[in-house]
Scaffold this active site. Structure first.
Site, mmCIF file in Angstrom:
data_model
loop_
_atom_site.group_PDB
_atom_site.id
_atom_site.type_symbol
_atom_site.label_atom_id
_atom_site.label_comp_id
_atom_site.label_asym_id
_atom_site.label_seq_id
_atom_site.Cartn_x
_atom_site.Cartn_y
_atom_site.Cartn_z
ATOM 1 C CE LYS B 51 83.001 101.277 -29.199
ATOM 2 N NZ LYS B 51 83.516 101.521 -30.569
ATOM 3 C CD GLN B 95 85.961 99.539 -32.529
ATOM 4 O OE1 GLN B 95 84.896 99.502 -31.932
ATOM 5 N NE2 GLN B 95 86.844 100.513 -32.325
ATOM 6 C CG ASP B 118 80.210 104.999 -34.070
ATOM 7 O OD1 ASP B 118 80.180 105.305 -32.858
ATOM 8 O OD2 ASP B 118 80.924 104.095 -34.529
#
Lengths: 295, 295
Positions: B51, B95, B118
């Site tokens: 990422k 995460q 997200d």
């Protein structure tokens, strides 16, 4: 077989009333629903009156906020925010449609999710997908209650939902897909090219199209369960009003024959207000830090 | 035909990079993604590294928040809330999986919806149903991008989604049902009793089950489009690592033959990080009061 909404809606309201009494014993106040009604649309006035009547039946307080037709966006938002902060208000219902100069999406988005007893906010819609605790919109909730009341199993069943509205089609599809329901759902809509394929295969059909007799008994399994959410006005010279109410589903035998059908009127429509009462009680309990089951 | 993720993911990243440059010219700062990584799960470390690498490729700043494995719930929530308030942070990525003592649902719910790149919060999930503007989770977004990139029409098509996860199956089903996509979607899952029926009828199949070769080419139309989201490790003695990666879909011809298939690896997986970059840019623009198209 006809799946009347009368008995299940009465059963739900009775249950809410008993629990509201327990709530009042425990917290020395009743659950309270704020009903915001802007303008004087006659159909809305009837709905608002029915909701208040149901509150009284269920031992729930209602706070009536009647506003002028020409209320400004800022004033209405200010009112909603005041209700969000009001400690004694458990649920906020903004009666739709709003006067045309107001943006419904914007106004609804101002309601605090924990007081959104219509389940219309994005947060509560999202809970339908995440399967987290939220407030479920009233008509889909009423459909689940009817299915349960008549002992209709959904797990492993094929369900065809006709119509993708934000207030019925999409939420009921999401709810039936949840692990607690385990149905396999196909969501059909105006752009579906082969709805017959899905209808013919469905154990349960949910009609939420808003078009009189859009689905007929020839299109479904002979022993299908059909939940008819449509309430359509069709011209009828024999009625004093000049119109009759028809559902989205058309069947020939008055008792449904081998089908299990919710009648219109007298079916799902009756569940919606009862669900609103239950949502107000749920919201009141959660605001006091408990679930309804703990009353 | 193989629907590789390489070209579309590169195309999306290139586009984000060009727009990030315009963003920087306009606002004298880069879009910024905060990457919160608690603990040291080796698989997560790889994802986090990828990422950050993508951020660099796309001219997006990354703020690295590395936290101890044993960080307390309160500290982590405090950190997320600090990032919510931080003016220079446009996107927050926590995460997953989190260390076991932490409740992921609770932590995710603390992320401000406008920074939830997200797309995991209930607010953003709800936007998938209401069709309002929100942030769409990365894998579903990547699937739509692949379909568009290869010119695959969804309107009026029959789509079978296999798997009802919160991060893939349910959001992609909701997205494809929207008016901008107009597909007829059936969402199948572990309790579906006749998935073959829906698979055989589907123009497009989306496999998001997480079980190697759970769907085979005999089960789908001979010219189906199959989007394979599964990335499963299966023992493979011929590999140095001892395992190979397999998708959820099993097909015999390497090029897919008449099928159009996303390969694993090298398919949808590549899109996810590119979508994350786009979401960060979208979030940055909206925080500055514009849409990406207005850059």
């Amino acid at each position: 077989m006809l799946l009347s909404g009368k008995e299940p809606s009465q059963s739900l309201k009775d249950s809410v009333r008993e629990k509201s009494k327990l709530f009042e014993q425990k917290f020395s106040r009743k659950p309270c629903l704020a009903v915001v009604f802007a303008g004087n649309n006659p159909a809305s006035a009837v709905y608002v009156r029915n909701k208040k009547k149901a509150c009284e039946e269920c031992q729930i307080d209602h706070l009536d906020i009647n506003l002028e037709e020409d209320i400004s966006r800022e004033e209405l938002i200010g009112k909603v925010e005041e209700l969000n902060r009001d400690e004694k208000v458990d649920g906020i219902l903004v009666q739709l449609p709003l006067p045309k100069h107001l943006n419904e999406t914007e106004i609804i988005s101002c309601i605090a999710p924990e007081k959104d007893v219509d389940g219309f906010t994005n947060y509560n819609l999202g809970c339908l997908l995440s399967e987290e605790k939220g407030l479920v919109s009233c008509t889909p909730k009423g459909i689940l209650y009817i299915l349960d009341y008549y002992g209709i199993e959904t797990s492993g069943k094929n369900i065809c939902v006709m119509g993708r509205s934000r207030i019925v089609g999409k939420p009921i599809a999401a709810l039936l897909t949840q692990k607690s329901r385990n149905a396999t759902v196909t969501l059909c809509h105006s752009k579906t090219e082969n709805a017959e394929f899905y209808l013919k295969n469905a154990d349960i059909v949910i009609c939420a199209i808003g078009k009189a007799h859009a689905v007929t008994e020839e299109m479904v399994k002979e022993d299908a369960v059909v939940i008819d959410v449509g309430i359509n006005r069709v011209p009828d010279a024999s009625k004093k009003s000049g119109y009759a109410l028809q559902g989205d589903f058309c069947y020939s035998r008055e008792d449904g024959g081998k089908l299990s059908v919710t009648p219109v009127p007298g079916g799902v429509g009756l569940m919606t207000v009862a669900s609103l009462m239950e949502n107000t009680l749920i919201s009141a309990c959660r605001r006091m830090g408990i679930e309804v089951e703990e009353l």
